[in-house]
Design an enzyme around this catalytic site. Structure first.
Site, PDB file in Angstrom:
ATOM      1  N   CYS A  95       0.829  -1.205   0.000  1.00 21.28           N
ATOM      2  CA  CYS A  95       0.000   0.000   0.000  1.00 21.28           C
ATOM      3  C   CYS A  95       0.868   1.263   0.000  1.00 21.28           C
ATOM      4  O   CYS A  95       1.552   1.546   0.984  1.00 21.28           O
ATOM      5  CB  CYS A  95      -0.913  -0.035   1.228  1.00 21.28           C
ATOM      6  SG  CYS A  95      -1.805   1.491   1.530  1.00 21.28           S
ATOM      7  N   CYS A  98      -0.088   3.874   2.684  1.00 25.34           N
ATOM      8  CA  CYS A  98       0.310   3.400   4.017  1.00 25.34           C
ATOM      9  C   CYS A  98       1.759   3.779   4.309  1.00 25.34           C
ATOM     10  O   CYS A  98       2.109   4.125   5.435  1.00 25.34           O
ATOM     11  CB  CYS A  98       0.174   1.883   4.113  1.00 25.34           C
ATOM     12  SG  CYS A  98      -1.506   1.278   3.894  1.00 25.34           S
TER      13      CYS A  98
END
Length: 172
Positions: A95, A98
């Protein structure tokens, strides 16, 4: 050959000789032969254990406020049963957002100097926790106090928004 002798001489200088190291390389070469007859016990190698770095650094007793959740038992012990408010960062290695949010969140938590903890949960490793807490997108951050979820957000926030989110959790 002379270079090897010179290098060997430099590596095995005694501590007393280091203070009187000649300035020119020819002086070093000439002194290497005159002092090479010293017994090996009076020579000190820079690689000897007496000159080694300390084996460990001083430990601090500060409590770790950011940690990676290892399993369900660890989550229960360190998050649900925590005396501190805990932010739970549900993230994934793949991600991109993230990877942006993670360091920002750690910085916001570090500013609070131990008044809040940060638990990092990889959803690929702990799918059951992600399902239990209704995580459908990453990054998702939950704020937990006394075992109850008190606030959350999904996605990226800037530093000011993160600071206010963390402050709000501490103040509740």
């Amino acid at each position: 050959m002379a270079h090897r002798l010179l290098v060997r001489r430099i590596w095995t200088l005694s501590a007393k000789e280091i203070h009187y190291l000649p300035a020119s390389s020819t002086a070093i070469a000439s002194t290497s032969f005159s002092t090479s007859l010293q017994p090996s016990s009076s020579r000190v190698s820079f690689l000897s254990p007496s000159h080694a770095l300390p084996r460990s650094l001083p430990h601090t007793t500060r409590r770790q406020v950011t940690f990676i959740v290892q399993d369900n038992e660890d989550f229960t012990e360190r998050v649900i049963n925590s005396q501190l408010p805990v932010l739970i960062d549900f993230h994934a290695q793949w991600c991109g957002p993230c990877k942006i949010l993670g360091p920002r969140l750690e910085k916001a938590v570090a500013k609070q100097e131990g008044r809040v903890a940060l638990a990092k949960v990889d959803i690929d490793d702990h799918t059951d926790l992600a399902i239990e807490y209704g995580v459908s997108a990453v990054p998702t951050v939950l704020a937990m106090r006394g075992g109850d979820v008190v606030d959350d957000f999904v996605g990226i926030k800037d530093d000011d928004e993160l600071d206010s989110f963390v402050s709000k959790i501490i103040g509740k």
